[in-house]
Write a protein that holds these residues in place. Structure first.
Motif, PDB file in Angstrom:
ATOM      1  N   PRO A 238      41.024  22.036  -8.150  1.00  0.00           N
ATOM      2  CA  PRO A 238      40.177  21.226  -9.017  1.00  0.00           C
ATOM      3  C   PRO A 238      38.778  21.820  -9.176  1.00  0.00           C
ATOM      4  O   PRO A 238      38.235  22.413  -8.246  1.00  0.00           O
ATOM      5  CB  PRO A 238      40.106  19.877  -8.311  1.00  0.00           C
TER       6      PRO A 238
ATOM      7  N   THR B 253      34.931  20.631 -10.902  1.00  0.00           N
ATOM      8  CA  THR B 253      34.146  19.527 -11.438  1.00  0.00           C
ATOM      9  C   THR B 253      32.887  20.075 -12.098  1.00  0.00           C
ATOM     10  O   THR B 253      32.225  20.952 -11.537  1.00  0.00           O
ATOM     11  CB  THR B 253      33.738  18.552 -10.310  1.00  0.00           C
TER      12      THR B 253
ATOM     13  N   THR C  25      29.149  18.959 -13.433  1.00  0.00           N
ATOM     14  CA  THR C  25      28.150  17.903 -13.332  1.00  0.00           C
ATOM     15  C   THR C  25      26.964  18.273 -14.210  1.00  0.00           C
ATOM     16  O   THR C  25      26.390  19.353 -14.054  1.00  0.00           O
ATOM     17  CB  THR C  25      27.681  17.733 -11.874  1.00  0.00           C
TER      18      THR C  25
ATOM     19  N   ARG D  32      31.645  23.116  -9.808  1.00  0.00           N
ATOM     20  CA  ARG D  32      31.928  23.101  -8.369  1.00  0.00           C
ATOM     21  C   ARG D  32      33.430  23.112  -8.105  1.00  0.00           C
ATOM     22  O   ARG D  32      34.182  22.455  -8.807  1.00  0.00           O
ATOM     23  CB  ARG D  32      31.339  21.837  -7.733  1.00  0.00           C
TER      24      ARG D  32
ATOM     25  N   GLY E 220      36.688  22.290  -5.454  1.00  0.00           N
ATOM     26  CA  GLY E 220      37.061  21.100  -4.710  1.00  0.00           C
ATOM     27  C   GLY E 220      36.347  20.955  -3.384  1.00  0.00           C
ATOM     28  O   GLY E 220      36.135  19.845  -2.895  1.00  0.00           O
TER      29      GLY E 220
END
Length: 56
Positions: A3, A5, A7, A36, A38
């Protein structure tokens, strides 16, 4: 790969941007984006400049 992400963090307080819109101006502000993994490690990022138009 796992994963990832993204932000986004605005570079100006929202109250300043809204005041610009309320004043009929076209406020511009930087938005920093961090990518980022996981495990929380930052693997990349960028900064973009956004502009909002009064009235939509």
């Amino acid at each position: 790969m796992g994963p990832v992400t993204a932000t986004a963090t605005p570079g100006r307080p929202a109250v300043e941007v809204v005041a610009g819109l309320d004043g009929g101006r076209r406020p511009e502000f930087p938005v920093s984006v961090a990518l980022r993994r996981g495990d929380g490690a930052v693997t990349g990022g960028t900064t973009v400049v956004r502009a909002l138009h009064p009235g939509g």
